[in-house]
Design a protein around this motif. Structure first.
Motif: not given
Length: 287
Positions: A156-158, A222-223, A238-240, A276-277
Motif C-alpha cells: 500500500f502507499e500513502m 509505500g510499504c 515509486g522506487r524500492m 510503484y510497480t
C-alpha cells in the motif's frame, strides 16, 4: 526518534525484542535516541501497560475479517479503520470532542488532528491509524487450496498532501490491538519507516536503525510485505529503497500509518494504480 529512558546494560522490556524479530546483524546499529527525541517516557510506559493488558489478544487470528476478504476480495474491503478511535479502550489520551484525533474525508483521505489547539505542548500527539483488514499469507485466505508454492506481496502507499512544520510521519505494519497513541514501529509486533530521520523500526522503543532518505510533503511512500518469506520493504516515489527486514516471524499484520501532529494523507490500498510497480505477485490480483 524515541527518547525512552532505560539503562542499556539492562535487558529490554519484554515487548521490545526487535533484535530477535529482525535477526539483526551485530554491525546494524540500533540508535539510542532519534532525531527529535520527542516521545515521552510516559508514552512508553502507557504503551508497555497496554501491551501487558492486551497480551492474550494481541496477534490472534482474525477469523471474521479473513472471511470477509475471502467473500469480497482484499482490495474491495480494505479501508481506513477510523471507528476504533471512538472506543474508550483505544481512545487517544489527548482526544476530545473539541479536539478529535482524526477525520476521514472520502474513503481514504486522512487528516490527523484537524482541530488541535495552538499553541499546545509538543509531546504525546503520536497517533496511528490501521486498515480494516489484515495482510496474511495466501494459505490463510485459501486454506482449502494447495497454495504452498505460491507467494504474495501485500503493498500500500500513502501520499503526504500537507503537514504542519516538524510533524513526523510513519508508514508500516502492526498487529491488533495496537496502542494507537504510539507510532508504528515502536511497540510489539510492529514495523515502521519514519519520515524525520529515514530510520526503520521493528518492535523498537529506542532510536531505530539507519535505512533510507527522510521524506515529507509531496512524497509518496509505500510499504510491501511478503508474508511467506517474512520480508518487508519500503518505497519512495515509486522506487524500492531496499528490504528493511527479512525473515521476520509471521504475524497478522495490518497496514498502518502514523503522525505526531496535524497532517493530511491520501492512502491507496490498490483501489487506484500505485506509483510503484508491484508485479504479478501483488495480493490484490490473487485474493
Amino acid at each position: 526518534m524515541n527518547r525512552t529512558q532505560y539503562d542499556p546494560q539492562d535487558d529490554e522490556p519484554p515487548s521490545y525484542d526487535h533484535a530477535v524479530q529482525a535477526s539483526l546483524a551485530p554491525e546494524n546499529i540500533v540508535h539510542e535516541y532519534g532525531k527529535y527525541q520527542d516521545a515521552s517516557v510516559d508514552s512508553f510506559e502507557r504503551g508497555e501497560m497496554f501491551t501487558q493488558a492486551f497480551r492474550s489478544q494481541m496477534d490472534t487470528f482474525p477469523h471474521e475479517l479473513v472471511n470477509q476478504v475471502t467473500q469480497h476480495g482484499l482490495v474491495h474491503v480494505l479501508q481506513l479503520d477510523a471507528q476504533i478511535h471512538g472506543n474508550h479502550l483505544f481512545r487517544h489520551p489527548k482526544a476530545s470532542l473539541r479536539c478529535p484525533p482524526l477525520r476521514v474525508n472520502h474513503p481514504n483521505q486522512l487528516i490527523f488532528w484537524p482541530q488541535r489547539p495552538s499553541p499546545c505542548p509538543a509531546e504525546d500527539w503520536d497517533i496511528t491509524v490501521q486498515a480494516t483488514h489484515p495482510y496474511l499469507s495466501l494459505s490463510a485466505y485459501q486454506p482449502n487450496k494447495n497454495t504452498t508454492d505460491e507467494t504474495v506481496t501485500h503493498y500500500f502507499e500513502m501520499t503526504v498532501e500537507s503537514s504542519a512544520p516538524d510533524v513526523v510521519l510513519a508508514i508500516g505494519l502492526a498487529t491488533q490491538p495496537y496502542p494507537l497513541f504510539r507510532m508504528v514501529g515502536w511497540n510489539k509486533f510492529s514495523v515502521g519507516y519514519h519520515s524525520d530521520d529515514g530510520r526503520k523500526f521493528c518492535d523498537d522503543a529506542t532510536g531505530g536503525q539507519d535505512y533510507g532518505p527522510s521524506w515529507g510533503v509531496g512524497d509518496t511512500v509505500g510499504c510491501g510485505y511478503e508474508p511467506e518469506r517474512g520480508n518487508i520493504f519500503f518505497t519512495l516515489n515509486g522506487r524500492m529503497i531496499d528490504y528493511a527486514f527479512v525473515g521476520l516471524e509471521k504475524h497478522h499484520y495490518f497496514a498502518s500509518v502514523s503522525a505526531d501532529g496535524p497532517a493530511q494523507l491520501r492512502i491507496n490500498y490498490g483501489q487506484t494504480p500505485f506509483m510503484y510497480t508491484v508485479g504479478p505477485t501483488w495480493a490484490g490480483t490473487k485474493i
